[in-house]
Structures are given as structure tokens and as C-alpha cells.
Enzyme design. Sequence first.
Site, mmCIF file in Angstrom:
data_model
loop_
_atom_site.group_PDB
_atom_site.id
_atom_site.type_symbol
_atom_site.label_atom_id
_atom_site.label_comp_id
_atom_site.label_asym_id
_atom_site.label_seq_id
_atom_site.Cartn_x
_atom_site.Cartn_y
_atom_site.Cartn_z
ATOM 1 N N LYS A 139 11.611 -14.525 26.052
ATOM 2 C CA LYS A 139 12.378 -13.357 25.621
ATOM 3 C C LYS A 139 13.121 -12.814 26.827
ATOM 4 O O LYS A 139 12.720 -13.026 27.962
ATOM 5 C CB LYS A 139 11.448 -12.299 25.040
ATOM 6 C CG LYS A 139 10.742 -12.787 23.772
ATOM 7 C CD LYS A 139 10.578 -11.681 22.772
ATOM 8 C CE LYS A 139 9.931 -12.170 21.486
ATOM 9 N NZ LYS A 139 10.904 -12.558 20.464
ATOM 10 N N HIS B 211 7.367 -22.934 15.990
ATOM 11 C CA HIS B 211 8.760 -23.396 16.016
ATOM 12 C C HIS B 211 8.972 -24.585 16.960
ATOM 13 O O HIS B 211 9.593 -25.580 16.590
ATOM 14 C CB HIS B 211 9.700 -22.255 16.418
ATOM 15 C CG HIS B 211 9.521 -21.004 15.604
ATOM 16 N ND1 HIS B 211 9.153 -21.032 14.286
ATOM 17 C CD2 HIS B 211 9.666 -19.692 15.918
ATOM 18 C CE1 HIS B 211 9.070 -19.779 13.830
ATOM 19 N NE2 HIS B 211 9.375 -18.954 14.798
ATOM 20 N N ASP C 117 7.603 -21.992 8.162
ATOM 21 C CA ASP C 117 8.079 -21.884 9.538
ATOM 22 C C ASP C 117 9.592 -21.833 9.394
ATOM 23 O O ASP C 117 10.220 -22.837 9.028
ATOM 24 C CB ASP C 117 7.663 -23.105 10.358
ATOM 25 C CG ASP C 117 8.119 -22.980 11.801
ATOM 26 O OD1 ASP C 117 9.255 -22.523 12.023
ATOM 27 O OD2 ASP C 117 7.344 -23.326 12.712
ATOM 28 N N HIS C 118 10.187 -20.682 9.654
ATOM 29 C CA HIS C 118 11.598 -20.550 9.268
ATOM 30 C C HIS C 118 12.522 -21.477 10.064
ATOM 31 O O HIS C 118 13.629 -21.757 9.635
ATOM 32 C CB HIS C 118 12.060 -19.082 9.309
ATOM 33 C CG HIS C 118 12.380 -18.568 10.673
ATOM 34 N ND1 HIS C 118 11.419 -18.160 11.552
ATOM 35 C CD2 HIS C 118 13.551 -18.387 11.326
ATOM 36 C CE1 HIS C 118 11.982 -17.767 12.676
ATOM 37 N NE2 HIS C 118 13.286 -17.879 12.567
ATOM 38 N N ASP D 122 3.591 -17.158 19.410
ATOM 39 C CA ASP D 122 4.729 -16.686 18.623
ATOM 40 C C ASP D 122 5.774 -17.782 18.395
ATOM 41 O O ASP D 122 6.397 -17.847 17.343
ATOM 42 C CB ASP D 122 5.367 -15.490 19.358
ATOM 43 C CG ASP D 122 6.366 -14.734 18.490
ATOM 44 O OD1 ASP D 122 6.088 -14.561 17.291
ATOM 45 O OD2 ASP D 122 7.411 -14.309 19.014
ATOM 46 N N ARG E 214 0.818 -1.217 0.000
ATOM 47 C CA ARG E 214 0.000 0.000 0.000
ATOM 48 C C ARG E 214 0.853 1.270 0.000
ATOM 49 O O ARG E 214 0.382 2.329 -0.345
ATOM 50 C CB ARG E 214 -0.940 -0.014 1.207
ATOM 51 C CG ARG E 214 -2.071 -1.015 1.005
ATOM 52 C CD ARG E 214 -2.991 -1.073 2.188
ATOM 53 N NE ARG E 214 -2.330 -1.681 3.338
ATOM 54 C CZ ARG E 214 -2.965 -2.087 4.423
ATOM 55 N NH1 ARG E 214 -4.269 -1.946 4.520
ATOM 56 N NH2 ARG E 214 -2.320 -2.641 5.429
HETATM 57 C C1 BG6 Z 1 9.910 -15.375 15.041
HETATM 58 C C2 BG6 Z 1 9.217 -14.706 16.193
HETATM 59 O O1 BG6 Z 1 9.043 -16.288 14.416
HETATM 60 O O2 BG6 Z 1 11.052 -16.056 15.500
HETATM 61 C C3 BG6 Z 1 10.167 -13.763 16.916
HETATM 62 O O3 BG6 Z 1 8.091 -13.991 15.734
HETATM 63 C C4 BG6 Z 1 11.434 -14.489 17.306
HETATM 64 O O4 BG6 Z 1 9.548 -13.209 18.067
HETATM 65 C C5 BG6 Z 1 12.022 -15.230 16.112
HETATM 66 O O5 BG6 Z 1 12.352 -13.537 17.795
HETATM 67 C C6 BG6 Z 1 13.187 -16.093 16.521
HETATM 68 O O6 BG6 Z 1 13.812 -16.583 15.372
HETATM 69 P P1 BG6 Z 1 15.363 -16.919 15.380
HETATM 70 O O7 BG6 Z 1 15.614 -17.465 14.011
HETATM 71 O O8 BG6 Z 1 16.089 -15.648 15.664
HETATM 72 O O9 BG6 Z 1 15.553 -17.925 16.465
#
Ligand code: BG6
Length: 504
Positions: A355, A255, A192-193, A250, A62
Amino acid sequence: MNVQDQHEPSDDFDRVKAPPPLTLVVFGASGDLTARKLLPAIAALCEHGILPNGFAIIGVSRTAWSDEEFQKTILDAAPAGAPWPEIVKRARYVAGDYANKDTFDRLKQALAEADRRFGTSGNRVYYLATIPDLFAVVASALAKHDCNRPGEGGSFARLVVEKPYGHDLDSAMALDDALHVAFDESQIFRIDHYMGKETVQNLLALRFANAIFEPIWNRRYVDNVQITVAEQLGVEHRGGFYEHAGALRDIVQNHLMQVLALTLMEPPATVDAQGIRDEKVKLLRAIVVPDPDEAVETAVRGQYTPGRIGDQEVPGYRQENGVDPRSVTETYVAMQLAVDNWRWAGVPVYLRTGKRLNKRVTEVAMQFHRVPHLAFGGRLARDLRPNELVIRVQPDEGICLLFGAKVPGEAFRLRSVNMDFSYARVFEGTNADAYERLLHDAMIGDATLFIRTDEVAQAWRVVDPFLQVWGEEGVPLAHYPAGSWGPHEADLLLARDQRQWRHP
Ligand code: BG6
């Protein structure tokens, strides 16, 4: 069929597959995720020579940017010297509201231009990096404009969807329904990274390419499993988002559930999208869902108060920007789960994430039973801990085995020592970033590391009861100072079973 074909390993694992020509369309192109993760990942693919010759990128958002403004953002994302400027010239930007027909008409024109000028052959990968409320809106608009199918001469149109995928089971299923109206499940790639992290994938190698681990990977030998995702960072500039998310949504729902599934699943028949995901979902299904009383008893939620990380004073969660000063959003979760299947019955699985903890570390620890009888006498063995196999996902990726050894000297004193394998010491070069790996997989159509619809549902099924009880009045919220290992209550969770958290 040739019998040998069935047993010969395919050499597909051996090669980096080149993606076919395609246009990558990024929705949310002016956003944070695009600048921080996607563009650097595309730049890395370019630097490693993996992008196809027929490649173009279209940003949609946008924000009222011009092509040049988008191109400058892309240029800034690449390391100096990468063959990046060529790609940058092929970048176009479509500014507009996702609810407007006109936005998608202009996107279609840009796609046709890319096919014509840059040889992208009608193939499309759409990446949804917008706020989650817009996932279904964009998917449905794409379908309405016939963009859910490949363009002329093309063979695919795929939709990559970022997290968060819903905010509870019902909303995730509603999102699924909306996406399925527009795209077929086989076209949808949910990210999901963590699945793109090298060490997470190494869990598969460790378990299934070695003869010595699998025989002891069960209730007979494993006393408990501890999975930790600890962060030193606070909520940064995402206070507003985090207030509605919390650590359970989150990190735990996605994860942690993914890492847990890969750690505990049965050996897959094949290492491909169906083989791996079938086993993961079977494992997730076997996780026992607690009733509300159990959910209160088997989990601890916490929130950080002001404290110290290294030599820096940091504010508490309630003092962060965008956070309600009376917020009860959890920034820490510890929980105990049970997996009701033949392999894991009776083995507690402890998860924790938070965190502003003492250290940034993600690890999977298998803690083994103690020996049935220690012939050395209690005093001489008091420094002996149970055997542990620890997979360090990040940082300092590696695997470590803790075992007992005799301390040199006259007395037969015992102590725990480490056998340590470090990725960085053994393999040269740096690991590919998770986003680079996952984008590449989406481009070649390999869904192995993406989350299937039934996995999403199972993961929400597990966390939903905790969400529900935490939404009620009177359920305690523990506090922990920033820079600590989390609330005392989390230690009690294990202490009642005579166990302790590892201190990585
Ligand atoms: C993300 C969360 O999916 O993963 C974040 O939204 C988090 O809050 C992050 O900090 C952590 O990813 P990584 O790769 O730094 O462990």
C-alpha cells in the site's frame, strides 16, 4: 457419442448465459461492500439486460432499516436511467441478529413472498458480505432453517463467500468444516475478485490460444517471474481491520496466489470449473514451503512511513485511524518462491505487494534469459535489458513485449523497445467489473472463477510459514516512505541473485 462432439468447441463460450429466476439474499446488506461493490454490480447486470425476469433481492443485516431505507440504498447504487426502479420495488429487508431464530423465520417468509409475487421459482443465491466471524454462523442458521436447499420448485441454493477466508491454514480449514456441515462443496462459491478481472482471465487466452508463447513458457527460456500488486491507496477507513490482516493475508494469500497459479499452471484439459481448478491446485501444491529460517531470508515485510503521493502529503501507517502507534503489521510484502516441478524448477518467482506505493499497478512480468553471446560488444549494448513479456492487469490493461532494437545511426547501438497492446485502444467499451462477472457466474452456477476448498488450503499452506515467523519477536520490519517503491531490503532480495525489480 459422436466423435466430433468431443473436438468441436462448445458455443457456450460465445453467449452470455441468462441466469434462471432466483432470489439474491445479501447478508451484511447495510455494509460497505454491499454499497460499494455488490449493488453497483447488480445494477450493471440489470442495465445489460442479464437479470432474469423472475428476480428479487433480500437484504439481511443487524442495522434497523426498513424496506424503504434498503430500497433507497439500492437506488443510489444505479446509474441514472437504468431500468433499476423496477428491481428496487422487489427489494425487501430483514433486520435482525444472525443468532436469532426469528431473523431466519422472517427471511423464509420473505423468500416465500418473492417466489409467489416475483416468480423467483424457489432458487436462491446467498451472498455472505458480513464480517468473516459470521460466515459460519449464517451458514449454519440457513441450514437449520432448511434454507440450504432450494425452495419449492427450485433447483439450487448457493452460498457465495467473501474474503477473508480464515486467517491462517487452521482457521480456514475450520471454516471449511463448518460450511461443509451446512452446504455441499458444490454449493459453495468462494470469491476472489481478482479472478473476475478481464485481464486475469486473458492470461488463459494469451497462454493457451497462441502457438508462440507456450513453447517458451518454461525454465529453458524464462529466467524469473515477477508479479506485482501495487496500490497507491493507504488503509483508508479500514485501519482496524487491516491491523489484524496485513498485506500477506489481504493480498498474497488470495489475489497473488491466484494470479501466480493461472500464470504458471499446466494447460487445462478443459476450460471449465474442474479443468482450470485442477491445474491451479496442482501448481499451488508444487510451491515449495520454506522452513522458518528460509522464510526469514526469502521474504521482506515493510510498513509505510509518512510521505508524498503526487502532490499530497500522506501520513504513515502508524498514524492512520484505528492503527496501534507501535504496530508491526506489514503493509508491504516481497517474497521469493520456488515451484518444484518439471516446468519451473530453478526459476525464482518474485511476488510483491504494498500500500502507498509509487503507482497503482498490477502486472505479471515474465523475464527471459539473456542471449548466450552478445556479438555487438558491451558498450553498444549497455542499454539492452533482457526480453520481457508483461501482462498489465490494471490499470491500462494490456500486454507489452520488451525486445532489443538497433538505434538508428551509424553505430550498431542497441536499446530495449516496447511492442504494446492496449485493451482500451483495440476493444471498444469498458470491461465488465469483476463483481458483475462473478455475480453472474454464481447465478448461472459456473464455479470456474471461484476458489475450491483444496486451493484455499494450498494457498494458506504457502503463506503460513511466513505468518509464523513474522509473529515471532526480533524478525525485522522494514520501513518505506509512502510514495516510494517499497523498502530497500526488497531490492536486496533480488540483488543477491543479480536481478532487479521492474519499475512498471
Ligand atoms: C482487496 C483488499 O481484496 O483488494 C484491499 O482487501 C485492496 O486491501 C483490494 O485494496 C485491491 O483490489 P483492486 O481491485 O483495487 O486491485
